[in-house]
Scaffold this motif. Structure first.
Motif, PDB file in Angstrom:
ATOM      1  N   TRP A 156      17.373 -45.963  64.868  1.00  0.00           N
ATOM      2  CA  TRP A 156      17.400 -44.550  64.483  1.00  0.00           C
ATOM      3  C   TRP A 156      18.755 -43.935  64.837  1.00  0.00           C
ATOM      4  N   LEU A 157      19.323 -44.332  65.958  1.00  0.00           N
ATOM      5  CA  LEU A 157      20.630 -43.816  66.358  1.00  0.00           C
ATOM      6  C   LEU A 157      21.739 -44.366  65.451  1.00  0.00           C
ATOM      7  N   ASP A 158      21.652 -45.657  65.107  1.00  0.00           N
ATOM      8  CA  ASP A 158      22.626 -46.218  64.161  1.00  0.00           C
ATOM      9  C   ASP A 158      22.588 -45.443  62.852  1.00  0.00           C
ATOM     10  N   ARG A 159      21.381 -45.201  62.363  1.00  0.00           N
ATOM     11  CA  ARG A 159      21.223 -44.598  61.050  1.00  0.00           C
ATOM     12  C   ARG A 159      21.614 -43.132  61.049  1.00  0.00           C
ATOM     13  N   GLY A 160      21.246 -42.431  62.098  1.00  0.00           N
ATOM     14  CA  GLY A 160      21.408 -40.975  62.058  1.00  0.00           C
ATOM     15  C   GLY A 160      22.644 -40.457  62.770  1.00  0.00           C
ATOM     16  N   PHE A 161      23.230 -41.268  63.662  1.00  0.00           N
ATOM     17  CA  PHE A 161      24.295 -40.745  64.494  1.00  0.00           C
ATOM     18  C   PHE A 161      25.521 -41.652  64.477  1.00  0.00           C
ATOM     19  N   GLY A 162      25.571 -42.551  63.483  1.00  0.00           N
ATOM     20  CA  GLY A 162      26.773 -43.359  63.304  1.00  0.00           C
ATOM     21  C   GLY A 162      27.029 -44.361  64.398  1.00  0.00           C
ATOM     22  N   MET A 163      25.983 -44.750  65.133  1.00  0.00           N
ATOM     23  CA  MET A 163      26.224 -45.729  66.194  1.00  0.00           C
ATOM     24  C   MET A 163      26.308 -47.133  65.586  1.00  0.00           C
ATOM     25  N   HIS A 164      26.584 -48.136  66.434  1.00  0.00           N
ATOM     26  CA  HIS A 164      26.969 -49.449  65.900  1.00  0.00           C
ATOM     27  C   HIS A 164      26.189 -50.620  66.480  1.00  0.00           C
TER      28      HIS A 164
ATOM     29  N   ARG B 156      15.318 -33.876  61.157  1.00  0.00           N
ATOM     30  CA  ARG B 156      16.477 -33.413  61.919  1.00  0.00           C
ATOM     31  C   ARG B 156      16.464 -31.914  62.140  1.00  0.00           C
ATOM     32  N   ALA B 157      15.265 -31.407  62.410  1.00  0.00           N
ATOM     33  CA  ALA B 157      15.124 -29.976  62.670  1.00  0.00           C
ATOM     34  C   ALA B 157      14.992 -29.796  64.169  1.00  0.00           C
ATOM     35  N   TRP B 158      16.120 -29.466  64.831  1.00  0.00           N
ATOM     36  CA  TRP B 158      16.146 -29.580  66.285  1.00  0.00           C
ATOM     37  C   TRP B 158      15.381 -28.480  67.000  1.00  0.00           C
ATOM     38  N   TRP B 159      15.342 -27.255  66.420  1.00  0.00           N
ATOM     39  CA  TRP B 159      14.584 -26.204  67.095  1.00  0.00           C
ATOM     40  C   TRP B 159      13.075 -26.480  67.041  1.00  0.00           C
TER      41      TRP B 159
ATOM     42  N   LYS C  44      34.790 -38.436  78.402  1.00  0.00           N
ATOM     43  CA  LYS C  44      35.031 -39.814  77.958  1.00  0.00           C
ATOM     44  C   LYS C  44      36.004 -39.794  76.789  1.00  0.00           C
ATOM     45  N   THR C  45      36.787 -40.865  76.691  1.00  0.00           N
ATOM     46  CA  THR C  45      37.751 -40.951  75.588  1.00  0.00           C
ATOM     47  C   THR C  45      37.102 -41.501  74.326  1.00  0.00           C
ATOM     48  N   PHE C  46      35.849 -41.890  74.385  1.00  0.00           N
ATOM     49  CA  PHE C  46      35.180 -42.432  73.204  1.00  0.00           C
ATOM     50  C   PHE C  46      33.876 -41.668  72.973  1.00  0.00           C
ATOM     51  N   THR C  47      33.347 -41.836  71.763  1.00  0.00           N
ATOM     52  CA  THR C  47      32.072 -41.215  71.416  1.00  0.00           C
ATOM     53  C   THR C  47      31.050 -42.308  71.116  1.00  0.00           C
ATOM     54  N   PRO C  48      29.785 -41.944  70.919  1.00  0.00           N
ATOM     55  CA  PRO C  48      28.797 -42.974  70.570  1.00  0.00           C
ATOM     56  C   PRO C  48      29.125 -43.674  69.261  1.00  0.00           C
TER      57      PRO C  48
ATOM     58  N   THR D 229      32.198 -44.403  68.180  1.00  0.00           N
ATOM     59  CA  THR D 229      33.494 -45.103  68.208  1.00  0.00           C
ATOM     60  C   THR D 229      33.309 -46.598  67.987  1.00  0.00           C
ATOM     61  N   ASP D 230      32.532 -47.203  68.821  1.00  0.00           N
ATOM     62  CA  ASP D 230      32.216 -48.626  68.672  1.00  0.00           C
ATOM     63  C   ASP D 230      30.925 -48.900  69.439  1.00  0.00           C
ATOM     64  N   VAL D 231      30.511 -50.158  69.469  1.00  0.00           N
ATOM     65  CA  VAL D 231      29.196 -50.444  70.049  1.00  0.00           C
ATOM     66  C   VAL D 231      29.170 -50.181  71.557  1.00  0.00           C
ATOM     67  N   TYR D 232      30.314 -50.327  72.223  1.00  0.00           N
ATOM     68  CA  TYR D 232      30.318 -50.015  73.648  1.00  0.00           C
ATOM     69  C   TYR D 232      30.021 -48.542  73.862  1.00  0.00           C
ATOM     70  N   GLY D 233      30.654 -47.708  73.064  1.00  0.00           N
ATOM     71  CA  GLY D 233      30.373 -46.277  73.150  1.00  0.00           C
ATOM     72  C   GLY D 233      28.910 -45.982  72.862  1.00  0.00           C
ATOM     73  N   SER D 234      28.381 -46.649  71.838  1.00  0.00           N
ATOM     74  CA  SER D 234      26.966 -46.454  71.504  1.00  0.00           C
ATOM     75  C   SER D 234      26.090 -46.836  72.693  1.00  0.00           C
ATOM     76  N   LEU D 235      26.391 -47.977  73.303  1.00  0.00           N
ATOM     77  CA  LEU D 235      25.581 -48.431  74.439  1.00  0.00           C
ATOM     78  C   LEU D 235      25.686 -47.456  75.605  1.00  0.00           C
ATOM     79  N   TYR D 236      26.926 -47.042  75.915  1.00  0.00           N
ATOM     80  CA  TYR D 236      27.108 -46.196  77.085  1.00  0.00           C
ATOM     81  C   TYR D 236      26.311 -44.912  76.964  1.00  0.00           C
ATOM     82  N   PHE D 237      26.515 -44.214  75.858  1.00  0.00           N
ATOM     83  CA  PHE D 237      25.848 -42.916  75.730  1.00  0.00           C
ATOM     84  C   PHE D 237      24.340 -43.059  75.568  1.00  0.00           C
ATOM     85  N   THR D 238      23.917 -44.117  74.875  1.00  0.00           N
ATOM     86  CA  THR D 238      22.478 -44.273  74.663  1.00  0.00           C
ATOM     87  C   THR D 238      21.757 -44.599  75.972  1.00  0.00           C
TER      88      THR D 238
END
Lengths: 320, 642, 199
Positions: free
Chosen positions: B233-241, B607-610, C120-124, C126-135
């Protein structure tokens, strides 16, 4: 067993044959187990069938006759050795097929796309590198290494009559190997659900004698006919203007890499991921309306006049 | 000739207990009920509804696949159907149905008045219902989940599946996981603390062993799925990897997390059902189960080993062969405890005197289906062979034999067996026999040919197939068989509905069973036992006839426990009474918490946060109200007046 | 015969020690939540083992904020436990003070964590490390938030006089949850801040 082109109970080549023997062996064991247990259940259920005696009914009799544990000991005594032998056999076969029977004589890079297969034939001489699609030629009697890569989602490279599956995973450098003992066209199929047209993501491995393979490989490098007919020449112009953004034909204008390489397209027996035969009517229908043939395919419907499309088809058919 | 003296069911004190335990009248009373029997029935009815929905989804697929190259369904429609079919059956039918059985039965089997956490029990049902609605919420806008029930990345990532489809899946699984976790917690604590005195661990019915094992496993397995879905869900919605190779992620991370959950999960789907057979089959063989200890140990062993085989779903992913060899060997060895159970059941029939009633037919049929599913699993455990079998219809055949064979058939047999207890009426025996034969024949006609389709190379998850691949005949037979099987299930459904209103009245023990649930009226009063029984063996109602020891269970003890809602609490292993537990009154807090969670999850989906914050606030308020300490706490030591 | 088997008159009612349902419930709830963190940290170690470049991609994270905030959280647990010991002697006022101090320190930990996030200098993304850290630190922070809510409610109920020497099970269980949150932080801290320094 061409009645089941994707069946693997009859296979060819060192990557598959030990597994086929194992398959038949385990099928035999399994059927025997099913038969024996089925008979036991039926026999056990029926052997004391018949109205209970009056005394049994009056007394609502329950009992604990023979302890019955002997069944468990006996059953385990038979089934555990069978299980262990099967396990050992499968590990032996694993060791046999997990690496090529001999040092691979050829390496092909297969790149899986939604929903077609790209095959790149590398060479130390850069002028001899080429790419083709969906029909992968190999020489008979030579172990061939297949390096796998995906540009989108997970697929699985599977030519059942030659070898088991190996997944193609983005970011991972998986590899497998195949070997054909006899010449022939061996059908393959994507073996991992990969989206809308997973069902129609097939390919062929074409095994031929080393001489024929060498000839094919040399021929692949040759450019198209330098003197096409006028219709085909018009088609070449259409291709350059409307198709070359996605497709490549070696020796012709343009070099798109999004779609399959179409060099020597006329030599292939199938189109659209081995889904339809490569003849005039199917080629025409495919170009006219890809979504009608293979809904969800990533090839857009390029609007062409009848004449242009006729020329394009003639051109593509001339690519021998 | 009577066995152990049945308690005077309407004797002294039952009126007072009735007043203490019965639900309040009206709609609010119905909504606030925390009676485990009521909750169990709701689970069973809801799960049966999902079974029917999942079955209709399957029928639509089988219509499409009956012949090659059909276009009754588009690829997208088919993909949503096969995904929702899997999700529905595996998450919304299989475990909740068993939870329903266990919820209804456990306190009756254990000699207790309710589960350890009655309000938590109600919560687990409400969350299940609301999560099921949530997961289905996007079907009507054509955005049902469509990446398969195991939802591999990157196909399920934002780039290749941008709609709400997979967000519904990911959030829905987390939502449903709350129900599973809370329910598992309840079973574990109930087992450890609220049993009748004398109900030591070696006297527990096997369904208790099965559900307990599944529940402990779920506490450790479900978080893996929740973690995977959160990351997706985080990958999809928040650009995580997490699963994106371009950002350093790994698609295989999904598969590891999913199957670390998934494999223990499928054992959780079958071990309690095996327990149903282990407890009910002996009644129809007029003898105790052969090898009780072996079967109980086999149950636990299967689950423990089941945590160590997850990679067998990933044999073709390129993992080094040495690691794969270990998982392959473990996957074949796990057949051994299952074999123990099969031999125990056969021995029970062989050395007993089978009574050919409908439940017996379902349990006998189950043994055959179990073995067929088991051997196809054994074949896929052979790694190099799995490289051919995996992702073909061979695996589809295997999973249906194990899931229908080892879950659905025992469940239907169990419904025929315990329906009289729950409802006070017998189901129609003739219709029952018809339902078995039609279901059994239809099932095998549908699914056995799938082994052949798979061996002939038919891949899974294909919306159609070509005409010259050799699969036409087997697919047609499968499709026809599926209709017959559906008819068989339909007969059971009709039987359930008709018998509910017109079945012959049933007494407390119509099958002459041996366990405690048959010592109370049918249906049981809300307080279960007028007097808490004191247990002396595994078969309280057969003790005199078996006469294997001089000790006798006491069903008419002096343990009235009627100073409010009370049940007894014992030590975990030997079940020596050590305290009295006060049970809570009915409450709407579980329902309100469930509704708060529903608001939260829908808000997250869109994505309705309130509104999400509002949902969270409702949850916090409901929990605070639920758990708030009372103003006048009960003194720690209250002399119980016996 | 029945009377001698089960001494009904001598049984405790609603025990609050380790025989209580609540205690068992908490143990297994902690077990399942701990499993969640095991899987999240497994993801970290798996992705680290498969990574091509240096790990962490931005170098080992600084201890400048994380180390003090660890001590703040540990102190918060200590304060809460001190409060529990108070009510075990019947001293409700000490319980209130302990809970209040734990709450304040917990809020302090949260503030420090958020400050570290912001710098932090990175965001979630930025790359997978950032994703892991913040998550992972984020999921922990969610558990902290739940813990703070619990401490707040416990404090309010203490001030309302709901807990005595004989009955304070809510306090015992709630504070154990708070200790659990602390233990999880130690695992998260070790993973992110110490393992990259192990070479």
């Amino acid at each position: 067993m061409t009645s089941a082109p994707l069946g693997y109970l009859a296979t060819d080549g060192a990557a598959a044959s030990p597994v086929t023997a194992l398959a038949w062996g385990l099928i035999g064991v399994s059927l025997a187990v099913i038969l024996i247990v089925g008979l036991l259940v039926v026999w056990a259920s029926l052997r004391r069938r018949g109205a209970p005696s009056q005394k049994e009914t009056d007394d609502n009799l329950v009992g604990r006759p023979a302890s019955g544990l002997a069944w468990i000991y006996g059953g385990l005594a038979i089934s555990v050795p069978v299980l262990l032998i099967s396990t050992v056999w499968s590990l032996v076969v694993l060791a046999q097929v997990m690496k090529p029977s001999a040092s691979p004589g050829l390496t092909i890079e297969v790149n899986a796309h939604q929903w077609w297969w790209e095959a790149r034939y590398d060479s130390p001489d850069p002028w001899r590198i080429f790419t083709t699609a969906n029909e992968i030629h190999i020489p008979v009697g030579v172990p061939v290494r297949i390096k796998l890569a995906s540009s989108d989602v997970i697929h699985s490279f599977w030519a059942p009559k030659l070898a088991g599956k190996m997944d193609v995973i983005p970011g991972l450098a998986n590899a497998t190997w195949i070997e054909a003992n006899h010449p022939g066209r061996y059908r393959g199929q994507c073996g991992e659900y990969c989206g809308l047209q997973h069902a129609r993501m097939a390919f062929y491995v074409v095994a031929e004698s080393p001489a024929a393979f060498a000839a094919w490989r040399a021929h692949e490098l040759e450019p198209p006919d330098a003197h096409p007919s006028p219709v085909a020449a018009r088609g070449a112009e259409v291709f350059a203007a409307r198709c070359a953004a996605c497709h490549t034909i070696r020796g012709a204008e343009g070099g798109g890499l999004v779609g399959p390489d179409l060099s020597h397209l006329a030599e292939r027996e199938t189109l659209a991921g081995a889904m339809i035969p490569n003849d005039r009517s199917h080629l025409d229908a495919w170009i006219r309306d890809p979504q009608g043939v293979k809904p969800g395919a990533l090839m857009p419907a390029v609007r062409l006049t009848q004449a242009d499309r006729g020329g394009l088809v003639a051109y593509l058919e001339s690519l021998k | 000739m009577a066995d152990v003296a049945l308690p005077d069911l309407n004797g002294e004190g039952s009126g007072a207990l009735q007043g203490l335990w019965q639900a309040k009248p009206g709609v609010l009373g119905w909504l606030a009920s925390v009676d485990h029997k009521e909750i169990g029935k709701r689970y069973i009815i809801t799960a049966f509804l999902f079974l029917v929905i999942g079955g209709l989804e399957a029928e639509m697929m089988r219509l499409q696949l009956a012949r090659p190259n059909q276009t009754l369904l588009t690829p997208e429609q088919y993909n949503q159907l096969f995904t929702m079919h899997g999700v529905t059956m595996i998450f919304l039918y299989a475990l909740p149905m068993l939870s329903g059985f266990s919820n209804f039965l456990w306190p009756l089997l254990l000699g207790s008045r309710d589960m350890a956490f009655p309000r938590l029990n109600a919560l687990s049902y409400w969350v299940y219902l609301f999560a099921g609605v949530f997961i289905y919420s996007t079907v009507l806008i054509g955005q049902a989940p469509d990446a398969g029930w195991f939802n591999y990345t990157p196909l399920s990532g934002k780039e290749y599946d941008p709609g709400a489809n997979i967000d519904v899946f990911a959030l829905g699984m987390i939502f449903l996981g709350v129900s599973t976790t809370v329910g598992a917690l309840n079973f574990v604590v109930t087992l450890m603390r609220t049993r009748a005195p004398g109900m030591s661990v070696n006297r527990l019915p096997i369904i208790i062993w099965g559900t307990l094992t599944a529940s402990v496993a779920n506490l450790f397995a479900v978080p893996a799925l929740s973690a995977a879905c959160l990351l997706l869900w985080l990958d999809r919605g928040f650009g995580m990897h997490f699963f994106d190779p371009a950002g350093g992620g790994q698609p295989l991370l999904w598969q590891h997390l999913f199957w670390i959950f998934g494999h223990p999960w499928v054992y959780a789907l079958v071990l309690p059902a095996m327990g149903i057979v282990s407890d009910a089959l002996p009644v129809f063989c007029r003898r105790p189960l052969v090898g009780y200890t072996a079967v109980a140990l086999a149950t636990v062993t299967t689950m423990v080993v089941g945590f160590g085989v997850w990679v067998h779903h990933m044999f073709a992913t390129g993992i080094p062969p040495l690691a794969i060899a270990f998982f392959g060997a473990a996957s074949m060895v796990i057949a051994i405890p299952s074999a123990v159970a099969v031999f125990a059941w056969i021995a029970t029939i062989w050395t007993g005197r089978p009574v050919f009633k409908t439940p017996f037919l379902y349990f006998a049929g189950f043994i055959a289906l179990f073995v067929i599913g088991g051997v196809s699993g054994f074949m896929t455990g052979a790694v190099p062979l799995d490289w051919q079998l995996t992702d073909t219809y061979f695996v589809v055949a295997h999973l249906h034999y194990v899931l229908l064979g080892i879950n659905v058939f025992p469940v239907i047999g169990g419904l025929y067996y315990w329906f009289p207890k729950a409802v006070g009426r017998m189901m129609n025996e003739r219709l029952g026999r018809w339902s078995f034969w039609v279901s059994f024949i239809g099932f095998n006609l549908a699914f056995f040919p799938m082994h052949i389709s798979g061996l002939l190379g038919m891949p899974r998850r294909v919306y159609t197939y070509g005409a010259h691949l050799g699969w036409d005949a087997t697919n047609m037979i499968t499709s026809v068989g599926s209709v017959i099987f559906a008819a068989g299930v339909g007969l059971t459904l009709i039987n359930l509905v008709v018998s509910r209103y017109r079945g012959a009245p049933a007494g407390p023990n119509p099958w002459d069973g041996s366990t405690l649930e048959w010592s109370v009226p049918s249906p049981p009063p809300p307080y279960n036992f007028r007097r808490i029984p004191i247990i002396a063996s595994r078969h309280p109602l057969w003790e005199a006839r078996l006469n294997e020891s001089p000790e006798r269970s006491v069903l008419d003890s002096d343990l009235a426990l009627d100073h409010g809602r009370e049940t007894i609490s014992t030590t975990s292993l030997d079940a020596e009474a050590d305290s009295i537990l006060k049970m809570p009154d009915d409450s709407l807090a579980p329902l309100i918490l469930g509704l708060g969670l529903t608001v939260l999850f829908f808000a997250l989906l869109w994505r309705a946060w309130w509104p999400a914050g509002a949902g969270l606030a409702i949850c916090v308020a409901a929990v605070a109200f639920w758990l708030a300490p009372t103003a006048d706490p009960v003194p720690a030591k209250e002399r119980a007046r016996g | 015969m029945a009377e001698s088997i089960v001494p009904l008159a001598r049984l405790d009612v609603s025990p609050t020690d380790k025989r209580s349902s609540g205690w068992h419930g908490l143990v297994f709830m902690i077990a399942t939540e701990a499993a969640l963190f095991v899987y999240l940290l497994f993801s970290y170690y798996f992705l680290a083992s498969q990574s091509a470049g240096p790990w962490p991609s931005s170098g080992a994270p600084s201890l400048a904020v994380a180390l003090p905030s660890t001590f703040v959280l540990l102190a918060s647990s200590g304060a809460a436990q001190w409060g529990v010991m108070g009510i075990e002697r019947g001293r409700s006022s000490r319980l209130a003070m302990g809970l209040g101090l734990a709450l304040a320190l917990g809020i302090g930990f949260t503030g420090l964590q958020l400050w570290e996030w912001a710098h932090k200098t990175f965001t979630p993304a930025t790359d997978v490390y950032g994703s892991l850290y913040f998550t992972i630190t984020g999921v922990h922070l969610l558990h902290v938030a739940v813990g703070l809510l619990i401490l707040a409610f416990l404090l309010v109920w203490t001030l309302m006089g709901r807990f005595t020497k004989a009955r304070h099970e809510h306090i015992t269980l709630g504070v154990y949850y708070w200790h659990f949150v602390d233990v999880v932080w130690l695992a998260v801290f070790t993973t992110f801040y110490l393992t990259p320094r192990l070479g």
